[in-house]
Design an enzyme around this catalytic site. Structure first.
Site: not given
Length: 323
Positions: A64, A89
């Site tokens: 990420h 996230n």
């Protein structure tokens, strides 16, 4: 003339990218902080011994991080509207591991080791701890100076088609082989029912479930994720093997047992299906070697995305905030 200027600009940008990547070296801290790899490894090991979900958490966090502003630890910044607060996230864990390692390294080598490098090492160590391959991590990244939740909204989503994922990976300089190989990180870890529950009920216009789900697996998933459930139940991404870094994940895709829609769709695309089939294999022992060989190469390639250099980056004193 305008075309010539554009060409010159592209050449300059290309040289900057090459320069940024070439500064990375597995020996980057050999003289400035030779303890770095040992400290990170022992820290990850310690946290892993208490909570094994740290391993997939750190691996996912590195992915990420790299796919937003590049591998610059922007995902570690804490604060309102920072990258880590983005919906994409939700559920990231392992921040305390990075903070722990950084604190130790600041005592040993103040202002030397970047948080981005710590995260890259921690991701590698997480793979090794779960039975996967080990590799030399190129080091020398700087930490970024920007972290915004809005930047994380373009991360690959399990709801998107393979065509969309292919383009998002291509935008980062990664090809189909890299895509399938890196998605193989789902061999460890879990996800919430809410991220795939829609596949189990009323997926089609006629009210049926996703037809690509294997029938026995559908029954198991429906039992774990009832239609009126809260969607927070954890489900293994790799059926029967989610704590081990192996090729069972690709067998599950082949057999219609993938949990996330985007994972299962790898079997529906001609190019990605061939790669999945190669990893799933049919000769005991050989397929695991192939994936274990390819995964480090893909991780190293990913970890060089948009490396920060010079004034574009810094070495943070604390990973969760800018200097």
């Amino acid at each position: 003339m305008e075309g010539f200027r554009v060409l010159c600009l592209l050449l300059v940008l290309s040289k900057l990218v090459i320069s940024a990547k070439s500064q990375l070296s597995t020996n980057y801290y050999a003289s400035s902080c030779p303890q770095v790899e040992g400290v990170v490894r022992s820290t990850v090991q310690s946290h892993f011994n208490s909570d094994s979900t740290i391993a997939p958490g750190l691996l996912r966090m590195h992915f990420h991080d790299c796919f937003v502003q590049g591998c610059d630890a922007s995902v570690l910044i804490s604060g309102p509207s920072s990258e880590r607060t983005a919906f994409t996230n939700i559920g990231l864990n392992g921040f305390d591991v990075i903070d722990d390692a950084k604190s130790q390294l600041e005592s040993l080598c103040p202002g030397v080791v970047s948080c981005a490098d710590i995260l890259a090492l921690a991701a590698r160590d997480s793979v090794a701890l779960t039975g996967g391959p080990n590799w030399g991590v190129p080091l020398g990244r700087l930490d970024g100076k920007r972290s915004s939740a809005s930047d994380a909204l373009n991360l690959p989503s399990p709801l998107e088609s393979i065509a969309v994922h292919r383009q998002k990976f291509a935008d980062k300089g990664l090809n189909d082989h890299d895509l399938v190989t890196l998605v193989g990180a789902h061999t460890i870890g879990q996800t919430d029912c809410r991220f795939f529950q829609y596949r189990l009920y009323n997926f089609t216009p006629t009210g049926n479930s996703d037809p690509s789900i294997n029938s026995p697996n559908l029954a198991q998933l429906q039992a774990l994720c009832p239609k009126n459930g809260n969607g927070l139940t954890k489900v293994a991404l790799d059926k029967d093997s989610w704590t081990r870094f192996d090729v069972n994940f690709f067998k599950n895709i082949r057999d219609g047992n993938a949990v996330l829609e985007s994972d299962q769709r790898l079997w529906g695309d001609d190019a990605t299906r061939a790669i999945v089939q190669n990893y799933a294999g049919n000769i005991r022992g050989l397929f695991g070697v192939r994936f274990n060989f390819d995964f480090p190469k893909a991780m190293i390639k990913m970890s060089t995305i948009d490396v920060k250099t010079g004034s574009s980056g810094e070495v943070r004193k604390v990973c969760s905030k800018f200097n």
